[in-house]
Design a protein around this motif. Structure first.
Motif, PDB file in Angstrom:
ATOM      1  N   SER A   1       9.713 -10.451   7.255  1.00  0.00           N
ATOM      2  CA  SER A   1       9.707  -9.574   6.078  1.00  0.00           C
ATOM      3  C   SER A   1      11.036  -9.655   5.344  1.00  0.00           C
ATOM      4  O   SER A   1      12.044 -10.134   5.876  1.00  0.00           O
ATOM      5  N   SER A   2      11.024  -9.189   4.107  1.00  0.00           N
ATOM      6  CA  SER A   2      12.258  -9.186   3.328  1.00  0.00           C
ATOM      7  C   SER A   2      13.255  -8.194   3.919  1.00  0.00           C
ATOM      8  O   SER A   2      12.896  -7.049   4.216  1.00  0.00           O
ATOM      9  N   PRO A   3      14.510  -8.609   4.093  1.00  0.00           N
ATOM     10  CA  PRO A   3      15.527  -7.662   4.605  1.00  0.00           C
ATOM     11  C   PRO A   3      15.787  -6.515   3.637  1.00  0.00           C
ATOM     12  O   PRO A   3      16.427  -5.530   3.994  1.00  0.00           O
ATOM     13  N   HIS A   4      15.282  -6.650   2.415  1.00  0.00           N
ATOM     14  CA  HIS A   4      15.469  -5.598   1.403  1.00  0.00           C
ATOM     15  C   HIS A   4      14.253  -4.669   1.316  1.00  0.00           C
ATOM     16  O   HIS A   4      14.147  -3.886   0.354  1.00  0.00           O
ATOM     17  N   SER A   5      13.358  -4.730   2.283  1.00  0.00           N
ATOM     18  CA  SER A   5      12.149  -3.901   2.272  1.00  0.00           C
ATOM     19  C   SER A   5      12.497  -2.427   2.234  1.00  0.00           C
ATOM     20  O   SER A   5      13.377  -1.959   2.974  1.00  0.00           O
ATOM     21  N   GLU A   6      11.758  -1.677   1.389  1.00  0.00           N
ATOM     22  CA  GLU A   6      11.998  -0.238   1.253  1.00  0.00           C
ATOM     23  C   GLU A   6      10.755   0.603   1.501  1.00  0.00           C
ATOM     24  O   GLU A   6      10.865   1.767   1.871  1.00  0.00           O
ATOM     25  N   THR A   7       9.564   0.019   1.278  1.00  0.00           N
ATOM     26  CA  THR A   7       8.326   0.781   1.439  1.00  0.00           C
ATOM     27  C   THR A   7       7.446   0.153   2.511  1.00  0.00           C
ATOM     28  O   THR A   7       7.126  -1.035   2.442  1.00  0.00           O
ATOM     29  N   LEU A   8       7.069   0.962   3.485  1.00  0.00           N
ATOM     30  CA  LEU A   8       6.167   0.540   4.555  1.00  0.00           C
ATOM     31  C   LEU A   8       4.842   1.263   4.388  1.00  0.00           C
ATOM     32  O   LEU A   8       4.809   2.493   4.268  1.00  0.00           O
ATOM     33  N   LEU A   9       3.747   0.514   4.353  1.00  0.00           N
ATOM     34  CA  LEU A   9       2.412   1.095   4.319  1.00  0.00           C
ATOM     35  C   LEU A   9       1.768   0.918   5.685  1.00  0.00           C
ATOM     36  O   LEU A   9       1.660  -0.201   6.187  1.00  0.00           O
TER      37      LEU A   9
END
Length: 330
Positions: A128-136
């Motif tokens: 995943s992107s290390p900049h991920s902010e939203t988890l569904l």
């Protein structure tokens, strides 16, 4: 002298594990399992009824660092959700590979929840992107909070967790429960009624359902750079996403069993959406650096896991050895 077999309860399993330590244990230990010292026969899956299954998963090792034989026995009854019972029940039996003695029996369901969530989080750490902010989180069953906690452990930049479930009230209850626990400062937990709307904005989409028939996650809705984590399906008749998600994403698997067991992949192969040799790699290959993970910020990655006896045994090892250490200290 004969060993006295131990029973390790659910509470004892929980007290000996953390998501961070188990993820690190898997990352370190999985690449060291070789055919010379480790054996994991193909798991046996029996249909108890049209909707229910019995699974047997054995594995054994002669390596000094993993001197164990383990067998997990699991029942899967998806219809239990209508009576507020877990859909999965299991027991894990651990033996010594040196003399065959029974060492311990532990709750296989709890073990499965922990190892499944940590495998997904480890894959997310690599894909995943290390900049991920939203988890569904798609699904609000017994596995969902483990997946959420594990993903937040490897992606601490996530500040929003949205939970969807067919029964919206169940998603709302889980979101409220996690919010009240306050384990992750700065993270907002919420539920949603429209899955498609949240798929469009989610950086990580984790699915743990018993979906069959109509796929839940539509690949056309996935945003650029998203990571799709598929956990629920373990038979060719089950699928949590549609063909478009498989077509758009670079697909990775936890092990080769996923190629013949996971409905998302089996169906895609049959319909010519993707060929087997287009699977980008396995979890171990990712850990070893033998295959490239995420290549850029726009790429969609897909990770499909069906579980393995190897991960079960490594998880049971961690529980058993920590339990023994605590008992000796006491």
């Amino acid at each position: 002298m004969a060993a006295t077999p131990m029973f390790i309860s659910v509470s004892a399993v929980r007290s000996t594990l953390t998501y961070q330590t188990l993820i690190q244990h898997l990352r370190t230990s999985l690449p060291s399992l070789t055919p010379d010292t480790f054996t994991s026969p193909h798991r046996q899956n029996y249909a108890v009824s049209p909707s229910s299954s019995l699974l047997l998963m054995p594995a054994w090792s002669s390596a000094p660092s993993l001197p164990y034989i383990g067998v997990k026995l699991v029942t899967c009854f998806p219809a239990n959700s209508s009576s507020s019972l877990p859909g999965v029940h299991g027991s894990f039996v651990l033996f010594s590979s040196a003399d065959g003695q029974t060492l311990a029996t532990m709750d296989g369901t709890e073990l499965t929840h922990w190892r499944t969530a940590c495998v997904s989080a480890l894959a997310s750490q690599l894909l995943s992107s290390p900049h991920s902010e939203t988890l569904l989180m798609v699904g609000a069953g017994y596995l969902a909070p483990h997946l959420i906690n594990a993903h937040l452990t490897t992606r601490p930049g996530v500040n929003r967790v949205v939970i969807w479930n067919r029964k919206e009230e169940k998603a709302r209850q889980l979101a409220n429960k996690l919010e009240a626990e306050g384990r992750f400062e700065g993270v907002v937990f919420e539920s949603c009624g429209c899955l498609d709307d949240v798929v469009e904005v989610a950086d990580i989409v984790s699915c743990a359902t018993s979906a069959a028939g109509v796929a839940l996650v539509k690949g056309g809705k996935l945003k650029k750079g998203a990571h799709l984590d598929l956990v629920g399906s373990f038979t060719p008749a089950m699928a949590e996403c549609d063909d478009e998600a498989i077509r758009r994403g670079r697909v990775f698997v936890d092990n080769e069993a996923a190629l013949v067991e996971a409905g998302e992949l089996v169906g895609a192969f049959e319909r010519g959406v993707i060929a087997r040799d287009e699977i980008a790699g396995s979890l171990v290959e990712l850990i070893k650096g033998e295959t490239v993970g995420r290549r850029n910020g726009d790429e969609i990655t897909v990770f499909k896991s069906v579980g393995s006896a190897a991960v079960d045994l490594l998880c049971a090892q961690m529980v058993y050895e920590a339990y023994i250490t605590k008992a000796n200290e006491g």
